[in-house]
Design an enzyme around this catalytic site. Structure first.
Site, PDB file in Angstrom:
ATOM      1  N   ASN A 102     -10.031 -76.862   4.358  1.00 34.98           N
ATOM      2  CA  ASN A 102     -10.188 -75.527   4.003  1.00 34.98           C
ATOM      3  C   ASN A 102      -8.888 -75.070   3.581  1.00 34.98           C
ATOM      4  O   ASN A 102      -8.181 -74.380   4.533  1.00 34.98           O
ATOM      5  CB  ASN A 102     -10.730 -74.826   5.063  1.00 34.98           C
ATOM      6  CG  ASN A 102     -12.307 -74.542   4.997  1.00 34.98           C
ATOM      7  OD1 ASN A 102     -12.727 -74.620   3.917  1.00 34.98           O
ATOM      8  ND2 ASN A 102     -13.005 -74.447   5.936  1.00 34.98           N
ATOM      9  N   SER A 128     -18.459 -77.254   1.480  1.00 33.24           N
ATOM     10  CA  SER A 128     -19.549 -76.213   2.519  1.00 33.24           C
ATOM     11  C   SER A 128     -20.517 -77.316   2.998  1.00 33.24           C
ATOM     12  O   SER A 128     -21.091 -77.914   2.205  1.00 33.24           O
ATOM     13  CB  SER A 128     -19.688 -75.136   1.784  1.00 33.24           C
ATOM     14  OG  SER A 128     -20.554 -74.235   2.663  1.00 33.24           O
ATOM     15  N   LYS A 182     -14.343 -71.689  -2.950  1.00 35.29           N
ATOM     16  CA  LYS A 182     -14.855 -72.046  -1.886  1.00 35.29           C
ATOM     17  C   LYS A 182     -14.605 -70.652  -0.814  1.00 35.29           C
ATOM     18  O   LYS A 182     -15.407 -70.495   0.185  1.00 35.29           O
ATOM     19  CB  LYS A 182     -14.249 -73.116  -1.222  1.00 35.29           C
ATOM     20  CG  LYS A 182     -14.766 -73.473   0.338  1.00 35.29           C
ATOM     21  CD  LYS A 182     -16.153 -73.613   0.749  1.00 35.29           C
ATOM     22  CE  LYS A 182     -16.216 -73.963   2.105  1.00 35.29           C
ATOM     23  NZ  LYS A 182     -15.529 -73.963   3.324  1.00 35.29           N
ATOM     24  N   HIS A 185     -17.155 -68.042  -1.378  1.00 36.65           N
ATOM     25  CA  HIS A 185     -18.262 -68.600  -0.684  1.00 36.65           C
ATOM     26  C   HIS A 185     -18.242 -67.956   0.706  1.00 36.65           C
ATOM     27  O   HIS A 185     -19.196 -67.561   1.074  1.00 36.65           O
ATOM     28  CB  HIS A 185     -18.423 -69.989  -0.917  1.00 36.65           C
ATOM     29  CG  HIS A 185     -19.334 -70.715   0.008  1.00 36.65           C
ATOM     30  ND1 HIS A 185     -19.161 -71.054   1.317  1.00 36.65           N
ATOM     31  CD2 HIS A 185     -20.831 -71.187  -0.317  1.00 36.65           C
ATOM     32  CE1 HIS A 185     -20.381 -71.352   2.287  1.00 36.65           C
ATOM     33  NE2 HIS A 185     -21.104 -71.669   1.115  1.00 36.65           N
ATOM     34  N   ASN A 186     -17.236 -68.399   1.510  1.00 37.93           N
ATOM     35  CA  ASN A 186     -17.049 -68.020   2.815  1.00 37.93           C
ATOM     36  C   ASN A 186     -17.400 -66.610   2.931  1.00 37.93           C
ATOM     37  O   ASN A 186     -17.760 -65.989   3.730  1.00 37.93           O
ATOM     38  CB  ASN A 186     -16.034 -68.402   3.474  1.00 37.93           C
ATOM     39  CG  ASN A 186     -15.999 -70.050   3.727  1.00 37.93           C
ATOM     40  OD1 ASN A 186     -16.987 -70.644   2.914  1.00 37.93           O
ATOM     41  ND2 ASN A 186     -15.376 -70.646   4.695  1.00 37.93           N
ATOM     42  N   GLU A 189     -20.521 -65.607   2.685  1.00 40.55           N
ATOM     43  CA  GLU A 189     -21.327 -65.968   3.843  1.00 40.55           C
ATOM     44  C   GLU A 189     -21.325 -64.872   4.970  1.00 40.55           C
ATOM     45  O   GLU A 189     -22.130 -64.542   5.771  1.00 40.55           O
ATOM     46  CB  GLU A 189     -20.559 -67.240   4.299  1.00 40.55           C
ATOM     47  CG  GLU A 189     -21.093 -68.045   5.572  1.00 40.55           C
ATOM     48  CD  GLU A 189     -20.490 -69.105   5.775  1.00 40.55           C
ATOM     49  OE1 GLU A 189     -20.223 -70.181   4.830  1.00 40.55           O
ATOM     50  OE2 GLU A 189     -20.012 -69.380   7.029  1.00 40.55           O
ATOM     51  N   TYR A 190     -19.840 -64.301   4.940  1.00 38.94           N
ATOM     52  CA  TYR A 190     -19.610 -63.418   6.030  1.00 38.94           C
ATOM     53  C   TYR A 190     -20.597 -62.323   5.703  1.00 38.94           C
ATOM     54  O   TYR A 190     -21.167 -61.549   7.032  1.00 38.94           O
ATOM     55  CB  TYR A 190     -18.319 -62.682   6.087  1.00 38.94           C
ATOM     56  CG  TYR A 190     -17.208 -63.766   6.873  1.00 38.94           C
ATOM     57  CD1 TYR A 190     -16.916 -64.927   6.455  1.00 38.94           C
ATOM     58  CD2 TYR A 190     -16.207 -62.914   7.760  1.00 38.94           C
ATOM     59  CE1 TYR A 190     -15.887 -65.521   7.217  1.00 38.94           C
ATOM     60  CE2 TYR A 190     -15.495 -63.640   8.531  1.00 38.94           C
ATOM     61  CZ  TYR A 190     -15.286 -65.083   8.306  1.00 38.94           C
ATOM     62  OH  TYR A 190     -14.244 -65.418   8.789  1.00 38.94           O
TER      63      TYR A 190
HETATM   64  P1  NDP Z   1      -9.397 -81.212  12.411  1.00 41.11           P
HETATM   65  O1  NDP Z   1      -9.167 -80.001  11.807  1.00 41.11           O
HETATM   66  O2  NDP Z   1      -9.628 -80.911  13.918  1.00 41.11           O
HETATM   67  O3  NDP Z   1      -8.165 -82.222  12.142  1.00 41.11           O
HETATM   68  C1  NDP Z   1      -8.260 -83.499  12.922  1.00 41.11           C
HETATM   69  C2  NDP Z   1      -7.604 -84.380  11.961  1.00 41.11           C
HETATM   70  O4  NDP Z   1      -6.548 -84.250  11.461  1.00 41.11           O
HETATM   71  C3  NDP Z   1      -7.621 -85.887  12.873  1.00 41.11           C
HETATM   72  O5  NDP Z   1      -7.908 -87.100  12.111  1.00 41.11           O
HETATM   73  C4  NDP Z   1      -6.173 -85.833  13.066  1.00 41.11           C
HETATM   74  O6  NDP Z   1      -5.653 -86.904  13.313  1.00 41.11           O
HETATM   75  C5  NDP Z   1      -5.636 -85.422  11.836  1.00 41.11           C
HETATM   76  N1  NDP Z   1      -4.254 -84.769  12.002  1.00 41.11           N
HETATM   77  C6  NDP Z   1      -3.847 -83.744  12.712  1.00 41.11           C
HETATM   78  N2  NDP Z   1      -2.546 -83.653  12.629  1.00 41.11           N
HETATM   79  C7  NDP Z   1      -2.198 -84.424  11.990  1.00 41.11           C
HETATM   80  C8  NDP Z   1      -0.670 -84.830  11.190  1.00 41.11           C
HETATM   81  N3  NDP Z   1       0.170 -83.870  11.604  1.00 41.11           N
HETATM   82  N4  NDP Z   1      -0.696 -86.128  10.518  1.00 41.11           N
HETATM   83  C9  NDP Z   1      -1.723 -86.706  10.184  1.00 41.11           C
HETATM   84  N5  NDP Z   1      -3.102 -86.372  10.529  1.00 41.11           N
HETATM   85  C10 NDP Z   1      -3.267 -85.234  11.498  1.00 41.11           C
HETATM   86  O7  NDP Z   1     -10.776 -81.914  11.933  1.00 41.11           O
HETATM   87  P2  NDP Z   1     -11.973 -81.675  11.088  1.00 41.11           P
HETATM   88  O8  NDP Z   1     -12.715 -82.844  10.791  1.00 41.11           O
HETATM   89  O9  NDP Z   1     -12.897 -80.612  11.921  1.00 41.11           O
HETATM   90  O10 NDP Z   1     -11.727 -80.983   9.723  1.00 41.11           O
HETATM   91  C11 NDP Z   1     -10.873 -81.505   8.780  1.00 41.11           C
HETATM   92  C12 NDP Z   1     -10.681 -80.646   7.555  1.00 41.11           C
HETATM   93  O11 NDP Z   1     -11.902 -80.115   7.125  1.00 41.11           O
HETATM   94  C13 NDP Z   1     -10.003 -79.270   8.026  1.00 41.11           C
HETATM   95  O12 NDP Z   1      -8.836 -78.912   7.083  1.00 41.11           O
HETATM   96  C14 NDP Z   1     -10.724 -78.229   8.108  1.00 41.11           C
HETATM   97  O13 NDP Z   1     -10.318 -76.865   7.876  1.00 41.11           O
HETATM   98  C15 NDP Z   1     -11.800 -78.711   7.150  1.00 41.11           C
HETATM   99  N6  NDP Z   1     -13.372 -78.314   7.724  1.00 41.11           N
HETATM  100  C16 NDP Z   1     -14.123 -77.924   6.817  1.00 41.11           C
HETATM  101  C17 NDP Z   1     -15.355 -77.644   7.197  1.00 41.11           C
HETATM  102  C18 NDP Z   1     -16.301 -77.403   6.171  1.00 41.11           C
HETATM  103  O14 NDP Z   1     -17.494 -76.905   6.397  1.00 41.11           O
HETATM  104  N7  NDP Z   1     -16.031 -77.705   4.894  1.00 41.11           N
HETATM  105  C19 NDP Z   1     -15.752 -77.670   8.660  1.00 41.11           C
HETATM  106  C20 NDP Z   1     -14.777 -78.031   9.307  1.00 41.11           C
HETATM  107  C21 NDP Z   1     -13.605 -78.510   9.050  1.00 41.11           C
HETATM  108  P3  NDP Z   1      -5.559 -87.714  14.978  1.00 41.11           P
HETATM  109  O15 NDP Z   1      -6.936 -88.409  15.367  1.00 41.11           O
HETATM  110  O16 NDP Z   1      -4.582 -88.655  14.905  1.00 41.11           O
HETATM  111  O17 NDP Z   1      -5.172 -86.673  15.779  1.00 41.11           O
END
Ligand code: NDP
Length: 481
Positions: A102, A128, A182, A185-186, A189-190
Site C-alpha cells: 500500500n 484490494s 487504490k 478506492h480506500n 471505502e471509508y
Molecule cells: P507486513 O506489512 O507486516 O510486512 C511484513 C513483511 O515485510 C515480512 O515479509 C517481513 O520480513 C518484510 N520486511 C519488513 N521489513 C523488512 C526489511 N527491512 N527488509 C526486507 N523485508 C522486510 O506484511 P503484510 O503481508 O501484512 O503486508 C505486505 C504489504 O501489503 C504491505 O505493504 C501492506 O501495506 C500491504 N497490505 C495490503 C493489504 C491489502 O488489502 N491490499 C492488506 C494488508 C497489507 P520478515 O519476515 O523477515 O520480518
C-alpha cells in the site's frame, strides 16, 4: 532459471499472493528476509503448485526467467525502498519490479522515475481484498509502463478476482496511477463504511432497534440496489454474539475506529487538487473524533446537552422511516462515488494519466472491499460518456437521487432533531445542494475578501477584475484589469 514470476516478502499478503500465483499454473520463486517464513510456506503449501524457494536474493533473481518479474510484498515505507534497490542492483534492463504494497502514489512516482532511469520497469500496483482476496482473487490496480503490462497483464489477469467472467484488473495508467486509484478506492471505502454506520446508529438510537433486528434489515437491503460486500458483512457483524458475555458483539467493542492512513491521503490529496470530497473527509474526521478518547470522556463529564428522548413512532411511520434511511443511504453512496471519481479525473489531468474510469468501475466489481452491484451502472455511465463531468449527471443516477431526495432530507432533519450525528449523510446532501444551486453565497465571501484584503472580485455583467475602495467616501469601484 525456471520461475516466470517471483514474490518477495512472505507475510500474510505475500504468501497468499504466491499461493494464488502457483494455483494458476505459474512457477513462483519465493524469498523472504528471514528464511523461516519461506520454509513455513513450502512446508504447509508446497504441494499446491510449483514453488522455487530461495535463501538469498541473488538465488531468487537467478531463478527467474527473462524478463524477470518480481512482486514485492514487504512492509510499506523504507523496507519497500530498500527491497526495490536491492532487486534493481541484481536485475538487468527490461526486468520488472512490482510493488503490491500500500504505497503512497507520490512514492511510487519517485520510485518509478528512479528505476526507469536504470532501464528497468517499475510497477506500483494497488491490491484490494485483504489476505483472502490475495489468495482467492483480489482487485488489482497496476500503474507503470504499457510495455511492462504486456508481460505482467496475463499473469495478473489469471490471479485477479473475476466479475461476470471479466478479470478485475486493468492497466490503470503510467507511474503512480495504480496506487492513486487504490488510494481513492480506500477513501470511498471509508465513506461507504461510515454511511452504513450512521444508518445503524439512527436505527439503534433513534428507533431503539436491536442489533440483530438491524442485521436482518441489512440482509434485506442486500437484495436491493444497495447489494454489496460491505452491506453483507455489516449484517454478519450485527448478528454476531459475543461468546464471553452472550451480548451482541457490537456492544462489547470499544467505539474507537482505527485507520492506517489511506483515507487521510485521499483527503489531503483532494485538498491539494481543489476537489471537494466532503463525504470522505467527514468519514475520516468521524474516525478521528471516535478516537479522541480524552476529549470524549471530558464531554461525558461536562454533560453537554442535547435532545435526550426519542419520541416513539407508530408502526407505519416507523416502517416508512426505515425505508427513507435505505433510500438516503443509496443517495449518499452515489455522492461518495461521484466525489471519488471526480478526484481521480482531476488527478489524471494533473499528472497526465490516461485513466479509463469505466474500466476502474469494472475492476471494482469483484475482489475488493467496495465491490457492489451498482458498479455495473457506474461503468455503463462512464462508458457512454454520460458521467464524464460528474456521476450525478448521468441520467440513471440523476433520476435515482431525484427520486429519493425527499427521503434523504427527511432522514437528516429527523436525525438532527434526535441529536444523532450523520456527518457523511449531511455533507453528501450539502454537496448535492451546493452543486445544484444556481447562486452560492460565495459572492458574499468575495465581498468580504475584497473589503478586508483587497483580494478583488469579478462581476456578473462585465468581464474584468474589480476592487471597491471600501474606506473612501462613495466607495468607488475601480476596474483593475
Ligand atoms: P507486513 O506489512 O507486516 O510486512 C511484513 C513483511 O515485510 C515480512 O515479509 C517481513 O520480513 C518484510 N520486511 C519488513 N521489513 C523488512 C526489511 N527491512 N527488509 C526486507 N523485508 C522486510 O506484511 P503484510 O503481508 O501484512 O503486508 C505486505 C504489504 O501489503 C504491505 O505493504 C501492506 O501495506 C500491504 N497490505 C495490503 C493489504 C491489502 O488489502 N491490499 C492488506 C494488508 C497489507 P520478515 O519476515 O523477515 O520480518
Amino acid at each position: 532459471a525456471q520461475a516466470n514470476i517471483g514474490v518477495v516478502g512472505l507475510a500474510a499478503m505475500g504468501a497468499s499472493l504466491a499461493r494464488n500465483l502457483a494455483h494458476k499454473g505459474n512457477t513462483v520463486a519465493v524469498y523472504n528476509r528471514h528464511y523461516s517464513r519461506t520454509e513455513t510456506l513450502i512446508d504447509k503449501h508446497g504441494d499446491e503448485g510449483k514453488f522455487v524457494p530461495a535463501k538469498t536474493l541473488e538465488e531468487f533473481v537467478a531463478s527467474l526467467t527473462k524478463p524477470r518479474t518480481a512482486i514485492i510484498m514487504v512492509k510499506a515505507g523504507e523496507p519497500t525502498d530498500d527491497m526495490i534497490n536491492a532487486l534493481a542492483d541484481l536485475m538487468e534492463p527490461g526486468d520488472i519490479i512490482v510493488d503490491c504494497g500500500n504505497a503512497y502514489y507520490k512514492d511510487t512516482m519517485r520510485r518509478e522515475k528512479a528505476i526507469r532511469a536504470r532501464g528497468l520497469h517499475f510497477v506500483g500496483c494497488g491490491v484490494s481484498g485483504g489476505e483472502e482476496g490475495a489468495l482467492k482473487g483480489p482487485s488489482m490496480m497496476p500503474g507503470g509502463t504499457k510495455e511492462s503490462w504486456k508481460t505482467l497483464g496475463p499473469i495478473l489477469e489469471s490471479i485477479s478476482a473475476k466479475a461476470e467472467g471479466e478479470p478485475c484488473v486493468t492497466h490503470i495508467g503510467s507511474d503512480g496511477a495504480g496506487h492513486f486509484v487504490k488510494m481513492v478506492h480506500n477513501g470511498i471505502e471509508y465513506s461507504d463504511m461510515q454511511l452504513i454506520a450512521e444508518s445503524y446508529d439512527l436505527m439503534r438510537r433513534g428507533l431503539g432497534m436491536e442489533p440483530a433486528e438491524i442485521g436482518d434489515l441489512f440482509e434485506e437491503w442486500n437484495k436491493t440496489e444497495l447489494n454489496s460486500y460491505l452491506i453483507e458483512i455489516t449484517a454478519e457483524v450485527l448478528h454476531h454474539v459475543d461468546k464471553k458475555t452472550g451480548k451482541p458483539f457490537i456492544d462489547v467493542v470499544l467505539d474507537h475506529a482505527g485507520m492506517k492512513g489511506t483515507g487521510t491521503w485521499t483527503v489531503q490529496t483532494a485538498l491539494s487538487l481543489g476537489v471537494p470530497v466532503t463525504g470522505i473527509a467527514e468519514a475520516v474526521f468521524a474516525r478521528g473524533l471516535s478516537s479522541q478518547t480524552e476529549l470524549r470522556a471530558e464531554a461525558a463529564k461536562q454533560g453537554l446537552e442535547g435532545p435526550s428522548e426519542v419520541v416513539p413512532m407508530p408502526l407505519e411511520e416507523r416502517q416508512a422511516f426505515i425505508n427513507d434511511i435505505r433510500e438516503a443511504l443509496y443517495a449518499s453512496k452515489i455522492v461518495a462515488y461521484a466525489q471519488g471519481f471526480n478526484e481521480i479525473s482531476e488527478a489524471a489531468k494533473e499528472y497526465g494519466w490516461d485513466i479509463d474510469l469505466a474500466a476502474v468501475a469494472r475492476i471494482w466489481r469483484g475482489g475488493c472491499i467496495i465491490r457492489a452491484q451498482f458498479l455495473n451502472r457506474i461503468s455503463e455511465a462512464f462508458e457512454s460518456g454520460e458521467a464524464n463531468v460528474s456521476l450525478l449527471f448521468a441520467p440513471y443516477f440523476k433520476d435515482a437521487v431525484e427520486t429519493v431526495q425527499r427521503s434523504w432530507r427527511r432522514v437528516i432533519s429527523r436525525a438532527i432533531s434526535f441529536g444523532i450525528p450523520m456527518p457523511v449523510f449531511s455533507s453528501s446532501l450539502a454537496y448535492y445542494d451546493g452543486l445544484r444551486s444556481k447562486r452560492l453565497p460565495a459572492a458574499l465571501i468575495q465581498g468580504q475578501r475584497d473589503l478586508f484584503g483587497a483580494h478583488t472580485y469579478q462581476r456578473v455583467d462585465e468581464p474584468g477584475v474589480f476592487h471597491t475602495l471600501w474606506t473612501e467616501e462613495g466607495q468607488e469601484e475601480i476596474k483593475q484589469s
